[in-house]
Scaffold this motif. Structure first.
Motif, PDB file in Angstrom:
ATOM      1  N   MET A  44       0.704  -1.194  -0.197  1.00  0.00           N
ATOM      2  CA  MET A  44      -0.259  -0.228   0.058  1.00  0.00           C
ATOM      3  C   MET A  44       0.915   1.097   0.182  1.00  0.00           C
ATOM      4  O   MET A  44       0.455   2.214  -0.558  1.00  0.00           O
ATOM      5  N   LYS A  45       2.028   1.260   0.908  1.00  0.00           N
ATOM      6  CA  LYS A  45       2.862   2.499   0.818  1.00  0.00           C
ATOM      7  C   LYS A  45       3.519   2.651  -0.801  1.00  0.00           C
ATOM      8  O   LYS A  45       3.535   3.892  -0.917  1.00  0.00           O
ATOM      9  N   LEU A  46       3.649   1.685  -1.526  1.00  0.00           N
ATOM     10  CA  LEU A  46       4.268   1.719  -2.760  1.00  0.00           C
ATOM     11  C   LEU A  46       3.248   2.551  -3.538  1.00  0.00           C
ATOM     12  O   LEU A  46       3.694   3.298  -4.288  1.00  0.00           O
ATOM     13  N   VAL A  47       1.967   2.060  -3.377  1.00  0.00           N
ATOM     14  CA  VAL A  47       0.794   2.825  -4.429  1.00  0.00           C
ATOM     15  C   VAL A  47       0.769   4.337  -3.947  1.00  0.00           C
ATOM     16  O   VAL A  47       0.825   4.993  -4.670  1.00  0.00           O
ATOM     17  N   ILE A  48       1.035   4.540  -2.619  1.00  0.00           N
ATOM     18  CA  ILE A  48       0.623   6.097  -2.167  1.00  0.00           C
ATOM     19  C   ILE A  48       2.014   6.907  -2.781  1.00  0.00           C
ATOM     20  O   ILE A  48       1.714   8.008  -3.290  1.00  0.00           O
ATOM     21  N   VAL A  49       3.112   6.277  -2.760  1.00  0.00           N
ATOM     22  CA  VAL A  49       4.512   7.029  -3.000  1.00  0.00           C
ATOM     23  C   VAL A  49       4.417   7.221  -4.519  1.00  0.00           C
ATOM     24  O   VAL A  49       4.592   8.229  -4.819  1.00  0.00           O
ATOM     25  N   PHE A  50       4.130   6.114  -5.223  1.00  0.00           N
ATOM     26  CA  PHE A  50       4.051   6.446  -6.800  1.00  0.00           C
ATOM     27  C   PHE A  50       2.911   7.129  -7.248  1.00  0.00           C
ATOM     28  O   PHE A  50       3.084   7.993  -7.928  1.00  0.00           O
ATOM     29  N   THR A  51       1.783   7.116  -6.647  1.00  0.00           N
ATOM     30  CA  THR A  51       0.812   7.994  -6.917  1.00  0.00           C
ATOM     31  C   THR A  51       1.061   9.509  -6.482  1.00  0.00           C
ATOM     32  O   THR A  51       0.809  10.292  -7.436  1.00  0.00           O
ATOM     33  N   ALA A  52       1.934   9.642  -5.527  1.00  0.00           N
ATOM     34  CA  ALA A  52       2.070  11.072  -5.212  1.00  0.00           C
ATOM     35  C   ALA A  52       3.412  11.550  -6.082  1.00  0.00           C
ATOM     36  O   ALA A  52       3.060  12.723  -6.555  1.00  0.00           O
ATOM     37  N   PRO A  70       2.862  -7.234 -24.730  1.00  0.00           N
ATOM     38  CA  PRO A  70       4.093  -7.236 -24.250  1.00  0.00           C
ATOM     39  C   PRO A  70       5.336  -7.016 -25.160  1.00  0.00           C
ATOM     40  O   PRO A  70       5.188  -7.545 -26.457  1.00  0.00           O
ATOM     41  N   LEU A  71       6.451  -6.568 -24.434  1.00  0.00           N
ATOM     42  CA  LEU A  71       7.744  -6.103 -25.118  1.00  0.00           C
ATOM     43  C   LEU A  71       8.103  -7.790 -25.774  1.00  0.00           C
ATOM     44  O   LEU A  71       8.243  -8.799 -24.876  1.00  0.00           O
ATOM     45  N   LEU A 112       5.233  -2.705 -18.675  1.00  0.00           N
ATOM     46  CA  LEU A 112       3.974  -2.064 -19.335  1.00  0.00           C
ATOM     47  C   LEU A 112       4.116  -0.690 -19.582  1.00  0.00           C
ATOM     48  O   LEU A 112       4.475   0.028 -18.497  1.00  0.00           O
ATOM     49  N   PRO A 113       3.800   0.220 -20.791  1.00  0.00           N
ATOM     50  CA  PRO A 113       4.028   1.604 -20.494  1.00  0.00           C
ATOM     51  C   PRO A 113       2.499   2.286 -19.619  1.00  0.00           C
ATOM     52  O   PRO A 113       1.814   1.623 -19.408  1.00  0.00           O
ATOM     53  N   PRO A 114       3.139   3.277 -18.882  1.00  0.00           N
ATOM     54  CA  PRO A 114       1.971   4.079 -18.288  1.00  0.00           C
ATOM     55  C   PRO A 114       1.305   4.463 -18.991  1.00  0.00           C
ATOM     56  O   PRO A 114       1.274   5.096 -20.136  1.00  0.00           O
ATOM     57  N   SER A 115      -0.136   4.078 -18.607  1.00  0.00           N
ATOM     58  CA  SER A 115      -1.488   4.710 -19.344  1.00  0.00           C
ATOM     59  C   SER A 115      -2.160   5.708 -18.794  1.00  0.00           C
ATOM     60  O   SER A 115      -2.963   6.455 -19.263  1.00  0.00           O
ATOM     61  N   PRO A 173       1.472   0.790 -13.773  1.00  0.00           N
ATOM     62  CA  PRO A 173       1.062  -0.105 -14.880  1.00  0.00           C
ATOM     63  C   PRO A 173       1.208  -1.486 -14.582  1.00  0.00           C
ATOM     64  O   PRO A 173       1.100  -2.434 -15.477  1.00  0.00           O
ATOM     65  N   GLY A 174       1.279  -2.063 -13.393  1.00  0.00           N
ATOM     66  CA  GLY A 174       1.775  -3.443 -13.158  1.00  0.00           C
ATOM     67  C   GLY A 174       1.540  -3.743 -11.469  1.00  0.00           C
ATOM     68  O   GLY A 174       1.890  -2.574 -10.849  1.00  0.00           O
ATOM     69  N   GLY A 175       1.940  -4.874 -11.232  1.00  0.00           N
ATOM     70  CA  GLY A 175       2.321  -5.234  -9.883  1.00  0.00           C
ATOM     71  C   GLY A 175       3.900  -4.933  -9.513  1.00  0.00           C
ATOM     72  O   GLY A 175       4.572  -4.744 -10.539  1.00  0.00           O
ATOM     73  N   PRO A 176       4.244  -5.577  -8.326  1.00  0.00           N
ATOM     74  CA  PRO A 176       5.859  -5.213  -8.007  1.00  0.00           C
ATOM     75  C   PRO A 176       6.672  -5.965  -8.863  1.00  0.00           C
ATOM     76  O   PRO A 176       7.647  -5.798  -9.158  1.00  0.00           O
ATOM     77  N   GLU A 177       6.142  -7.107  -9.309  1.00  0.00           N
ATOM     78  CA  GLU A 177       6.889  -8.210 -10.282  1.00  0.00           C
ATOM     79  C   GLU A 177       7.173  -7.357 -11.655  1.00  0.00           C
ATOM     80  O   GLU A 177       7.904  -7.785 -12.390  1.00  0.00           O
ATOM     81  N   GLN A 178       6.596  -6.128 -12.091  1.00  0.00           N
ATOM     82  CA  GLN A 178       6.586  -5.835 -13.305  1.00  0.00           C
ATOM     83  C   GLN A 178       7.056  -4.423 -13.235  1.00  0.00           C
ATOM     84  O   GLN A 178       7.195  -3.608 -13.965  1.00  0.00           O
ATOM     85  N   MET A 179       8.147  -3.879 -12.144  1.00  0.00           N
ATOM     86  CA  MET A 179       8.612  -2.830 -12.065  1.00  0.00           C
ATOM     87  C   MET A 179       9.890  -3.094 -11.371  1.00  0.00           C
ATOM     88  O   MET A 179      10.072  -3.883 -10.738  1.00  0.00           O
TER      89      MET A 179
END
Length: 177
Positions: free
Chosen positions: A1-9, A53-54, A117-120, A126-132
């Motif tokens: 949840m912290k990750l989502v808040i930080v990235f959103t900010a 996907p790429l 994935l590209p940010p849309s 654009p994905g979960g922690p395994e895609q970042m």
């Protein structure tokens, strides 16, 4: 949840800064105005990568491999449990391709997120922690909408406070060969 808040900010700050720069004094000379991140040029650049996907490339770490992880509950929290092939990549030099998601303001980024994935959307991951992969580049990298290829030392993170699974340090732009 912290990750989502930080990235959103971070995304709110970056998108707000870009919009303010476009409307502010000297906007005509600002290089960030060449492509409006919310405009048709950006949407067209992103559209070609949205539905597939790429491609996997020889010698390039695939996002499929990085996806070989599952969250496992330990005591009162979830931690990643990596497949042996992924765990073996810890502290190894790897080559990886993905899309830049800036964390700071400006045309060039030294610390950013590389995504499968590209940010849309400026407000969505654009994905979960395994895609970042968090990237710490040796030198600042110019922001763009096209995929980039990087070489660096991969850290497989077992208990990152931000919820990240991977970090690439000493990263440099490279080519597939």
């Amino acid at each position: 949840m912290k990750l989502v808040i930080v990235f959103t900010a971070a995304l709110l700050l970056v998108s707000g800064s870009v919009l303010a720069q476009q409307k502010g004094p000297g906007a005509a000379n600002n290089t960030l105005n060449k492509i409006d991140p919310l405009g048709p040029e950006a949407q067209a650049a992103q559209a070609q990568w949205m539905d597939k996907p790429l491609p996997e490339m020889k010698g390039v770490l695939s996002w499929k491999t990085l996806g070989e992880v599952k969250p496992v509950k330990q005591k009162d929290k979830f931690v990643p449990e990596f497949a042996k092939a992924v765990a073996a990549l810890d502290k190894k030099e790897v080559k990886i391709q993905g899309f830049m998601m800036p964390l700071d303001m400006g045309e060039k980024q030294q610390r950013f997120i590389l995504t499968a994935l590209p940010p849309s959307c400026s407000f969505c991951l654009p994905g979960g922690p395994e895609q970042m992969v968090e990237v710490q580049a040796k030198a600042a990298v110019k922001y763009g909408f096209e995929p980039i290829m990087l070489t660096g030392r991969l850290a497989v993170l077992k208990d990152d406070p931000m919820g990240l699974y991977y970090r690439l340090t000493d990263a440099v732009i490279t080519t597939a060969k």
